[in-house]
Scaffold this active site. Structure first.
Site, PDB file in Angstrom:
ATOM      1  N   GLU A  99       0.843  -1.199   0.000  1.00  0.00           N
ATOM      2  CA  GLU A  99       0.000   0.000   0.000  1.00  0.00           C
ATOM      3  C   GLU A  99       0.875   1.245   0.000  1.00  0.00           C
ATOM      4  OE1 GLU A  99      -2.793   0.046   3.222  1.00  0.00           O
ATOM      5  OE2 GLU A  99      -3.592  -1.936   2.731  1.00  0.00           O
ATOM      6  N   GLU A 116     -12.230   1.769   3.788  1.00  0.00           N
ATOM      7  CA  GLU A 116     -11.527   1.804   5.080  1.00  0.00           C
ATOM      8  C   GLU A 116     -12.448   2.414   6.124  1.00  0.00           C
ATOM      9  OE1 GLU A 116      -8.201   4.464   4.148  1.00  0.00           O
ATOM     10  OE2 GLU A 116      -6.879   2.733   4.255  1.00  0.00           O
TER      11      GLU A 116
END
Ligand code: G
Ligand code: MN
Length: 244
Positions: A115, A202
């Site tokens: 990420e 998220e």
């Protein structure tokens, strides 16, 4: 004086399509002998901008590969996501060092995603692109983290070898009442679909966040609603329970 140690915690990623656990994000925590568990914001920036950035990352990678070996027993194909600090993309031998570690295991590269945050990658895209592309060619997943907090043009998005878009929690938690935030969430999921990327919400903190992300056809959710980040043994227990 003892300074304690940095340990890996794991936060589950759950499919919003069939509710199965698909992977986990590896998150660093500092177990301080006096202050207890120190959250990453308080120390990670310091490490990531200093000479320990690369050794810290490679140590986390070794820990993650060990974890994946165990997790794959319970759930073949289980994936781990690691945060990759963007300054490390300029280390000329980063890809070689990562692949050398992977080759000592029989874990396929596809079970590991790196990420990178939108703000840092887009501020220096040219320098990042060749390393990200090389990682992608080796078969690793590449996720854009905190999507929506930076500025990526459509052109940049199309040019980057991303496989996953992680939509920042500010566009996920408690957005039903806010038309603008809701539109951003919807647009981000649509862009993911158009570019054939996996969309991850998220900060799914409650039932309402989960329901909304699911109704908008987001692929994966991550957040307190499913689980807080867990130490390894608790994560493995969670995995066993979910994959029964
Ligand atoms: O940006 P990144 O995805 O790497 O951030 C992960 C951080 O977000 C971790 O420190 C984790 O503890 C925190 N986090 C995880 N789930 C939630 C959530 O549902 N709500 C909030 N506010 N923070 C979360
Ligand atoms: Mn992340």
């Amino acid at each position: 004086m003892q300074s304690g140690e940095i340990i890996a915690y794991y936060q589950p990623k759950i499919s919003l399509i069939d509710d199965q656990i698909v992977g986990a994000e590896v998150l660093a925590r500092w177990q301080h002998p006096k202050h207890g568990m120190v959250p990453p914001a308080a120390f990670l920036e310091h490490i990531e901008n200093g000479p320990l950035a690369l050794p810290h990352f490679l140590f986390q990678l070794a820990t993650t590969l060990d974890f994946l070996k165990e997790a794959s027993i319970y759930l073949p194909g289980f994936c781990a996501s690691m945060n990759l600090p963007v300054p490390l993309l300029s280390e000329h031998d980063l890809v070689d060092k990562i692949t050398a570690q992977l080759e000592q295991t029989n874990i396929p590269a596809a079970q590991l995603t790196f990420e990178v945050t939108e703000t840092s990658v887009m501020s220096n895209l040219k320098a990042c692109l060749s390393t990200l592309t090389r990682l992608r060619i080796k078969g690793f997943g590449i996720a854009m983290d905190d999507y929506g907090t930076g500025y990526s043009s459509m052109k940049q998005l199309a040019k980057c070898p991303f496989t996953e878009l992680k939509i920042d929690r500010s566009f996920v938690h408690a957005v039903t009442e806010d038309q603008k935030l809701l539109s951003i969430l919807t647009a981000a999921i649509n862009i993911s679909q158009e570019l054939e990327l996996t969309s991850v919400a998220e900060g799914v903190e409650d039932f309402e966040d989960w329901r909304l992300a699911r109704n908008l056809n987001c692929d994966i959710g991550q957040g307190f609603y499913f689980s807080r980040p867990l130490p390894k043994q608790e994560m493995l227990a969670y995995l066993m329970k979910r994959s029964e």
